[in-house]
Design a protein around this motif. Sequence first.
Motif, PDB file in Angstrom:
ATOM      1  N   TRP A  24       0.835  -1.202   0.000  1.00  0.00           N
ATOM      2  CA  TRP A  24       0.000   0.000   0.000  1.00  0.00           C
ATOM      3  C   TRP A  24       0.873   1.255   0.000  1.00  0.00           C
ATOM      4  O   TRP A  24       0.647   2.195  -0.756  1.00  0.00           O
ATOM      5  CB  TRP A  24      -0.917  -0.022   1.220  1.00  0.00           C
ATOM      6  N   ASN A  28       0.815   3.985  -2.909  1.00  0.00           N
ATOM      7  CA  ASN A  28       0.127   5.249  -2.676  1.00  0.00           C
ATOM      8  C   ASN A  28       1.028   6.383  -2.215  1.00  0.00           C
ATOM      9  O   ASN A  28       0.645   7.539  -2.320  1.00  0.00           O
ATOM     10  CB  ASN A  28      -0.979   5.050  -1.644  1.00  0.00           C
ATOM     11  N   LEU A  29       2.176   6.070  -1.697  1.00  0.00           N
ATOM     12  CA  LEU A  29       3.006   7.151  -1.174  1.00  0.00           C
ATOM     13  C   LEU A  29       4.365   7.243  -1.859  1.00  0.00           C
ATOM     14  O   LEU A  29       4.921   8.324  -2.002  1.00  0.00           O
ATOM     15  CB  LEU A  29       3.213   6.981   0.336  1.00  0.00           C
ATOM     16  N   ASN A  35       7.133  11.372  -6.161  1.00  0.00           N
ATOM     17  CA  ASN A  35       6.066  11.159  -5.191  1.00  0.00           C
ATOM     18  C   ASN A  35       6.625  10.982  -3.785  1.00  0.00           C
ATOM     19  O   ASN A  35       6.058  11.485  -2.818  1.00  0.00           O
ATOM     20  CB  ASN A  35       5.282   9.908  -5.584  1.00  0.00           C
ATOM     21  N   LEU A  38       7.501  14.355  -2.479  1.00  0.00           N
ATOM     22  CA  LEU A  38       6.280  15.090  -2.117  1.00  0.00           C
ATOM     23  C   LEU A  38       5.717  14.565  -0.802  1.00  0.00           C
ATOM     24  O   LEU A  38       5.312  15.353   0.063  1.00  0.00           O
ATOM     25  CB  LEU A  38       5.227  14.914  -3.208  1.00  0.00           C
ATOM     26  N   THR A  39       5.688  13.243  -0.659  1.00  0.00           N
ATOM     27  CA  THR A  39       5.153  12.646   0.565  1.00  0.00           C
ATOM     28  C   THR A  39       5.931  13.116   1.780  1.00  0.00           C
ATOM     29  O   THR A  39       5.343  13.544   2.776  1.00  0.00           O
ATOM     30  CB  THR A  39       5.243  11.115   0.485  1.00  0.00           C
ATOM     31  N   ALA A  42       5.234  16.801   2.450  1.00  0.00           N
ATOM     32  CA  ALA A  42       3.893  17.001   2.998  1.00  0.00           C
ATOM     33  C   ALA A  42       3.833  16.503   4.433  1.00  0.00           C
ATOM     34  O   ALA A  42       3.254  17.155   5.300  1.00  0.00           O
ATOM     35  CB  ALA A  42       2.865  16.277   2.135  1.00  0.00           C
ATOM     36  N   ALA A  43       4.447  15.342   4.677  1.00  0.00           N
ATOM     37  CA  ALA A  43       4.419  14.789   6.028  1.00  0.00           C
ATOM     38  C   ALA A  43       5.122  15.731   7.001  1.00  0.00           C
ATOM     39  O   ALA A  43       4.645  15.962   8.115  1.00  0.00           O
ATOM     40  CB  ALA A  43       5.080  13.416   6.041  1.00  0.00           C
ATOM     41  N   VAL A  46       2.815  18.738   7.636  1.00  0.00           N
ATOM     42  CA  VAL A  46       1.690  18.347   8.495  1.00  0.00           C
ATOM     43  C   VAL A  46       2.168  18.193   9.936  1.00  0.00           C
ATOM     44  O   VAL A  46       1.556  18.704  10.874  1.00  0.00           O
ATOM     45  CB  VAL A  46       1.061  17.024   7.997  1.00  0.00           C
TER      46      VAL A  46
ATOM     47  N   ASN B 118      -2.352  10.785  -7.201  1.00  0.00           N
ATOM     48  CA  ASN B 118      -2.328   9.388  -6.776  1.00  0.00           C
ATOM     49  C   ASN B 118      -1.481   9.211  -5.516  1.00  0.00           C
ATOM     50  O   ASN B 118      -1.318   8.115  -5.019  1.00  0.00           O
ATOM     51  CB  ASN B 118      -1.860   8.459  -7.897  1.00  0.00           C
ATOM     52  N   ASN B 119      -0.950  10.318  -5.021  1.00  0.00           N
ATOM     53  CA  ASN B 119      -0.267  10.296  -3.733  1.00  0.00           C
ATOM     54  C   ASN B 119      -1.320  10.467  -2.633  1.00  0.00           C
ATOM     55  O   ASN B 119      -1.998  11.487  -2.554  1.00  0.00           O
ATOM     56  CB  ASN B 119       0.743  11.440  -3.680  1.00  0.00           C
ATOM     57  N   TRP B 120      -1.466   9.411  -1.816  1.00  0.00           N
ATOM     58  CA  TRP B 120      -2.548   9.379  -0.835  1.00  0.00           C
ATOM     59  C   TRP B 120      -2.513  10.577   0.107  1.00  0.00           C
ATOM     60  O   TRP B 120      -3.529  11.235   0.360  1.00  0.00           O
ATOM     61  CB  TRP B 120      -2.441   8.079  -0.038  1.00  0.00           C
ATOM     62  N   LEU B 121      -1.309  10.912   0.619  1.00  0.00           N
ATOM     63  CA  LEU B 121      -1.188  11.968   1.620  1.00  0.00           C
ATOM     64  C   LEU B 121      -1.594  13.321   1.034  1.00  0.00           C
ATOM     65  O   LEU B 121      -2.358  14.080   1.650  1.00  0.00           O
ATOM     66  CB  LEU B 121       0.256  12.010   2.140  1.00  0.00           C
ATOM     67  N   ILE B 122      -1.077  13.606  -0.195  1.00  0.00           N
ATOM     68  CA  ILE B 122      -1.393  14.877  -0.835  1.00  0.00           C
ATOM     69  C   ILE B 122      -2.899  14.980  -1.081  1.00  0.00           C
ATOM     70  O   ILE B 122      -3.525  16.016  -0.801  1.00  0.00           O
ATOM     71  CB  ILE B 122      -0.646  14.983  -2.185  1.00  0.00           C
ATOM     72  N   ILE B 125      -4.680  15.708   2.203  1.00  0.00           N
ATOM     73  CA  ILE B 125      -4.497  17.093   2.667  1.00  0.00           C
ATOM     74  C   ILE B 125      -5.430  18.014   1.893  1.00  0.00           C
ATOM     75  O   ILE B 125      -6.096  18.885   2.473  1.00  0.00           O
ATOM     76  CB  ILE B 125      -3.030  17.537   2.507  1.00  0.00           C
TER      77      ILE B 125
END
Lengths: 365, 395
Positions: A24, A28-29, A35, A38-39, A42-43, A46, B118-122, B125
Amino acid sequence: MAVIQHTPHEDLPPPVSQTGVIGWLRQNLFSSWLNSLLTLLAAYIVWKTLMPLIDWAFIKADWIGTSREDCSSGGACWVFVSVRFKQFMYGLYPEAEQWRINLMAILFVLLMIPMFIKNFPWKKWLGMFILFGFPIIGYYLLSGGAFGLEHIETSLWGGLTLTLVLAAVGIVAALPLGILLALGRRSKMPIVRALSVAFIELWRGVPLITVLFMASVMLPLFLPEGAQFDKLLRALIGIVLFQSAYMAEVVRGGLQAIPKGQYEAAEALGLSYWKSMGLIILPQALKLVIPGIVNTFIALFKDTTLVLIIGLFDLLAMIQSATQDTKWLGFSIEGYVFAAVTFWIFCFGMSRYSQALERKLHTGH
Amino acid sequence: MPMDNQDQMPSRPPLWNDPDKRALIFQVIVLAAVFAFFAYIFSNTLHNLEKRGISTGFDFLNNEAGFGILMSLIPYDETYTFGRTFLVGLLNTLLVSFLGIILATILGFIIGVARLSNNWLIAKIATVYIETFRNIPLLLQILFWYFAMLPLLPHPRQSVNFSDAFFLNSRGLYLPAPVFESAFLWVLIALFVAIIAVVFLVRWAHKRQAATGQPFHTFWVSLAILVTLPAVAYVVTGMPLNWNLPELKGFNFRGGMTIIPELAALLLALSIYTAAFIAEIVRSGIQAVSHGQTEAAYALGLRPAKTLQLVIIPQAMRVIIPQLTSQYLNLTKNSSLAAAVGYPDLVAVFAGTTLNQTGQAVEIIFMTMMVYLTISLLISLFMNWYNNKMALVER
């Protein structure tokens, strides 16, 4: 001849990197290096904003107390909200009479419960009662002056109560007016159509605040000398006029969605205009636009805060005036956060409800 | 077979059952009622105004205003007329709407695209952003920024300083102001020439590609033209642009441009709030383009970037633009909430202060409403034009 027996190899499990948590995460991450970057970014953001926020709002916050001296730990001072909580809910409504508001709220919730029960037999009648009967009971409960209840001036109404009264009256009164305007706009009579279009476009073209200004400044001029109207009624008239135009457009959307065959079938049965509308078209059209009506209600609910500009004390205005109290200076953030959370719960709840309705009513393809 | 009555003229129904006549009578009654209503209001208003000693008409616009306005894009002081206050307010409304529309569009598009990432976190948010800000009343957001957040900024003496040109403090954001010399006109002319050249270049490249199939690097060449021509003109004319930097003098800043806190709070709230709605519009627009379109484009051998540019965006825009314009209209109307924090827009200055000073409620509310009605009429004209244009392209 020997028979060669072919037994297929048993399926291998999928690679570990493609299933479970790791799979997963990879999908997704961290699907590409961009990506992943970016993850992580963003993390980090946050983490950096959420942690101090939680620290401020919960961990370091003060919850219990009666005065600002009880707020010493440096976090949020929710004491400010709890001390003023009654005012935020009831405004300046006399304390001895506040049970009337509570009674009304309980009554409303009790009436609403069957509406959510599937297959409740008298849903239609109950809905009618909530729309048209309950407001009358509510009026006598809030305002009093009859049945041995003490009369309470509307200038004392305030807080969340006033916000809900404004929104509810606005929507209930605007609905019939909006239906009439929508029918007028689709009428074959040119004068009726032109008047409806002019009315709708006039109110939809101007901001609510100018309508409220107009209602509070110009309405007294329009009436014969000596006619007095209180401020709340003036604001309500402005809100209803404004809202009926939006409601008309929502209802028109429903009317347009009804296939022409329905109109023709009603005519073929020999029904008069009002009968064909009332029995055939409107029941179908209104069912279609319930989500739209809920959405206008959400918009109206948020817009009721504007009455603060013409000097009525709704929830936001109560909080605004409490933050300027000299005893509690410097706690405006707590006040606004409380208001924001309250409004958010109402609006988010209603928008979820409207989405669920949309799915339920979407019986076509 | 006996003739039945069908060929016979139907007998005229009585007057009250004839649909045409009934419609006519009904409309006459409605019209009469509306006229009577307005006549009643009109006579009451005249009577009430007379009682209060207020003269009707627009003469008051020529009287001296006698009050100051916090911010004005055109020269204004107390000695100017009430008519001028109308203009000042109108320009301030247009300024905040224009800036708000730009900011909200940029923010909204970024968040709308992020929600589909498709980036779950983005994506989460973006969802949280949308659900938070569109469910909180705009007025509350404006008050929050103005009364709760901006006072947390430092005093002028401890301003946040960005390279001695930009200063941020509780009195506002101070920016360098451009000072144009007369020779700057040549730079503008060069820019104009460059734009025309680019228009012709794009047409030529399009024609050539249609005729021969040869693509042309339109984007990079256009960019080069747009940058080089004005830059050359700027250097040749001797750099006719100076900056007036803000400076700390005593307790406050002098010179430069100021974004007053009222404007900043209003702009911040308006663009954050509207961006949440725009993001949803962008998302629904992109989702409205079926996946088959992307697959078809890939099957034709288009690269992902070209697919986006030539297939997805043009079709998504058809869904997005009508809703986007109505959001722009909403933002313009919502900018009237300026009255709550004292930013001098049309409603705050004209329908607020000027109305209180003159008492000419009818004329002032009429003029204010007319301004908003005109704007919304212009926008709906644009929408009709756009929809017609799109309908022509459709096959």
